[in-house]
Design an enzyme around this catalytic site. Sequence first.
Site, short mmCIF file in Angstrom:
data_model
loop_
_atom_site.label_atom_id
_atom_site.label_comp_id
_atom_site.label_asym_id
_atom_site.label_seq_id
_atom_site.Cartn_x
_atom_site.Cartn_y
_atom_site.Cartn_z
N THR A 42 0.83 -1.23 0.00
CA THR A 42 0.00 0.00 0.00
C THR A 42 0.86 1.27 0.00
O THR A 42 1.60 1.48 -0.93
CB THR A 42 -1.02 -0.04 1.18
OG1 THR A 42 -0.37 -0.44 2.38
CG2 THR A 42 -2.13 -1.01 0.87
N ASP A 73 4.76 -8.61 6.22
CA ASP A 73 4.16 -8.98 4.94
C ASP A 73 4.75 -8.12 3.82
O ASP A 73 4.81 -6.90 3.91
CB ASP A 73 2.65 -8.71 5.00
CG ASP A 73 1.93 -9.12 3.72
OD1 ASP A 73 1.68 -10.33 3.55
OD2 ASP A 73 1.66 -8.24 2.88
N TYR A 78 5.71 -5.28 -4.64
CA TYR A 78 5.69 -4.07 -3.80
C TYR A 78 7.05 -3.34 -3.91
O TYR A 78 7.16 -2.20 -3.54
CB TYR A 78 5.48 -4.40 -2.31
CG TYR A 78 4.18 -5.07 -1.94
CD1 TYR A 78 3.11 -5.18 -2.82
CD2 TYR A 78 3.99 -5.57 -0.64
CE1 TYR A 78 1.93 -5.79 -2.45
CE2 TYR A 78 2.80 -6.17 -0.26
CZ TYR A 78 1.78 -6.28 -1.17
OH TYR A 78 0.60 -6.89 -0.79
N HIS A 133 -0.41 -14.08 -5.28
CA HIS A 133 -1.00 -12.77 -4.95
C HIS A 133 -2.46 -12.62 -5.37
O HIS A 133 -3.25 -11.95 -4.69
CB HIS A 133 -0.16 -11.66 -5.59
CG HIS A 133 -0.29 -10.33 -4.91
ND1 HIS A 133 0.57 -9.31 -5.14
CD2 HIS A 133 -1.18 -9.86 -4.01
CE1 HIS A 133 0.21 -8.26 -4.41
NE2 HIS A 133 -0.85 -8.58 -3.71
N GLN A 190 -5.28 -14.61 1.90
CA GLN A 190 -5.14 -13.22 2.36
C GLN A 190 -6.08 -12.36 1.53
O GLN A 190 -6.01 -12.40 0.30
CB GLN A 190 -3.69 -12.77 2.18
CG GLN A 190 -3.46 -11.33 2.58
CD GLN A 190 -2.02 -10.86 2.35
OE1 GLN A 190 -1.77 -9.96 1.58
NE2 GLN A 190 -1.06 -11.48 3.03
N THR A 263 -0.77 -1.51 8.75
CA THR A 263 0.52 -0.85 8.64
C THR A 263 0.42 0.59 9.08
O THR A 263 -0.68 1.16 9.15
CB THR A 263 1.09 -0.96 7.21
OG1 THR A 263 2.47 -0.58 7.24
CG2 THR A 263 0.35 -0.05 6.23
N SER A 264 1.56 1.17 9.40
CA SER A 264 1.60 2.57 9.82
C SER A 264 3.04 3.05 9.79
O SER A 264 3.97 2.26 9.96
CB SER A 264 1.05 2.70 11.24
OG SER A 264 1.19 4.04 11.65
N LYS A 266 3.69 5.36 11.97
CA LYS A 266 3.72 6.02 13.29
C LYS A 266 3.75 4.99 14.42
O LYS A 266 2.88 4.11 14.48
CB LYS A 266 2.49 6.91 13.44
CG LYS A 266 2.40 7.96 12.35
CD LYS A 266 1.23 8.89 12.57
CE LYS A 266 1.19 9.96 11.49
NZ LYS A 266 0.09 9.78 10.55
N1 NAP Z 1 -2.81 -9.22 -0.93
C1 NAP Z 1 -3.20 -8.04 -1.39
O1 NAP Z 1 -3.70 -7.94 -2.51
C2 NAP Z 1 -3.03 -6.83 -0.52
C3 NAP Z 1 -3.70 -5.64 -0.87
C4 NAP Z 1 -3.56 -4.53 -0.02
C5 NAP Z 1 -2.77 -4.63 1.12
N2 NAP Z 1 -2.09 -5.77 1.41
C6 NAP Z 1 -1.17 -5.85 2.58
O2 NAP Z 1 -1.84 -5.34 3.72
C7 NAP Z 1 -1.08 -4.27 4.27
C8 NAP Z 1 -2.01 -3.30 4.96
O3 NAP Z 1 -2.94 -2.73 4.03
P1 NAP Z 1 -3.53 -1.27 4.28
O4 NAP Z 1 -2.40 -0.31 4.27
O5 NAP Z 1 -4.62 -1.05 3.33
O6 NAP Z 1 -4.08 -1.48 5.77
P2 NAP Z 1 -4.71 -0.55 6.88
O7 NAP Z 1 -3.96 -0.87 8.11
O8 NAP Z 1 -6.17 -0.73 6.85
O9 NAP Z 1 -4.42 0.95 6.48
C9 NAP Z 1 -3.18 1.55 6.72
C10 NAP Z 1 -3.38 3.04 6.84
O10 NAP Z 1 -4.04 3.31 8.06
C11 NAP Z 1 -3.38 4.33 8.78
N3 NAP Z 1 -3.42 3.94 10.19
C12 NAP Z 1 -2.78 2.92 10.78
N4 NAP Z 1 -3.08 2.85 12.10
C13 NAP Z 1 -3.96 3.86 12.32
C14 NAP Z 1 -4.62 4.31 13.48
N5 NAP Z 1 -4.46 3.72 14.66
N6 NAP Z 1 -5.46 5.37 13.36
C15 NAP Z 1 -5.64 5.98 12.17
N7 NAP Z 1 -5.01 5.61 11.03
C16 NAP Z 1 -4.18 4.55 11.11
C17 NAP Z 1 -1.97 4.34 8.27
O11 NAP Z 1 -1.45 5.67 8.27
P3 NAP Z 1 -0.42 6.21 9.40
O12 NAP Z 1 0.95 6.01 8.89
O13 NAP Z 1 -0.83 7.63 9.52
O14 NAP Z 1 -0.68 5.44 10.67
C18 NAP Z 1 -2.12 3.85 6.83
O15 NAP Z 1 -2.32 4.92 5.95
C19 NAP Z 1 -0.30 -3.72 3.09
O16 NAP Z 1 0.81 -2.94 3.45
C20 NAP Z 1 0.08 -5.00 2.38
O17 NAP Z 1 1.19 -5.60 3.04
C21 NAP Z 1 -2.24 -6.89 0.62
#
Ligand code: NAP
Length: 310
Positions: A42, A73, A78, A133, A190, A263-264, A266
């Site tokens: 992401t 992950d 990526y 994937h 996943q 992910t984050s 922070k």
């Molecule tokens: N298999 C697939 O097709 C696929 C597709 C998408 C993702 N993924 C995997 O899943 C991971 C996570 O996906 P995602 O990034 O969409 O997940 P997510 O955790 O739903 O969203 C992450 C976002 O949320 C924010 N965030 C995190 N903790 C927070 C909190 N406590 N309060 C408010 N905002 C918060 C983060 O920004 P901040 O930095 O500001 O915290 C970041 O922008 C990816 O990195 C990847 O490894 C896999």
Amino acid sequence: MDRTFAILLLLAVLTCFVAPKVPTVTFTNGVKAPAIAFGTGTFWHKKESDKNINRTLVEAIKTAIHEGYYHIDTGDDYFTEKEVGIAIKESEVPREKLFITTKLDKFLSDPRKGLETSLKNLQLDYVDMYLIHSPFFNKTTHGIEIEQVWKIMESQYNQNLTRVIGVSNFRIKDIIRVLKIAKVHPEVNQLEFHPYVQSTDLQAFAKENKIFLQAYSPLAPIVYKKDGPVNESLQRIAENHKTTQAQVLLAWTEAKYNMVITTSGKKHHMKEALDSYDLRLSKSETNEIDSEGSKLLYREFWKDQFKNWP
Ligand SMILES: NC(=O)c1ccc[n+]([C@@H]2O[C@H](COP(=O)([O-])OP(=O)(O)OC[C@H]3O[C@@H](n4cnc5c(N)ncnc54)[C@H](OP(=O)(O)O)[C@@H]3O)[C@@H](O)[C@H]2O)c1
């Protein structure tokens, strides 16, 4: 107070402080994995042409590991596998204590080269989990079918290049294709999961077939689709528990799916996610999120493929 009792009490208190909060899951082959993973896709996703190491990501992974994320992950498309490899080395946490997942996508037409390249990028001899994937490919698009990819992944498993094999973004009909020919069980699927993509049919199917579901994008209602029908409920439930909407979403996800990836960048957000295992929602709160969420179908990733792929 009796002396033995006092010592036992002290030990119990100390255990609370040092024991990781994160539960583990045990796959059908006995391999264990931490239930929560730190994502490096992401917003960390790099362009293939960007050969620079993203030090911000390396530091974020190291912070995540030190905070208690022992499951990382990544994926071959990526372009963050090198950062993961560097962070593992610099974290000084023994490799065998970590659980590393990568995914086959860019190298779909040549899975052998795919894992070889991923291992080189990660500076590892083996990964813990290797996933396909997505199911959105075939002989016409990539010169290979799902069954052929699975057979190659089974041979990689048998060569101890990966401890677990699985899939990602697979629908029931795609998983059935794998189950029909599998000699090595697909342990994980996943997929995107949050109140706006609940995939209840897949939940039942996965349970029946002993496949763990790993939720990605659990925070979608507060990150990607902020004005959806579940927001009012999230806000009220978070206030009632004196916590954040992010923790409510994570607790809701963790109660339904066995594994989650967030992910984050922070540290306080990373901690918030790890602490979400302390939050238990009531049945009525869970039901309310289920029903408000089901008023909208919203997918952030692979939208077109889910709509159009046969
Ligand atoms: N298999 C697939 O097709 C696929 C597709 C998408 C993702 N993924 C995997 O899943 C991971 C996570 O996906 P995602 O990034 O969409 O997940 P997510 O955790 O739903 O969203 C992450 C976002 O949320 C924010 N965030 C995190 N903790 C927070 C909190 N406590 N309060 C408010 N905002 C918060 C983060 O920004 P901040 O930095 O500001 O915290 C970041 O922008 C990816 O990195 C990847 O490894 C896999």
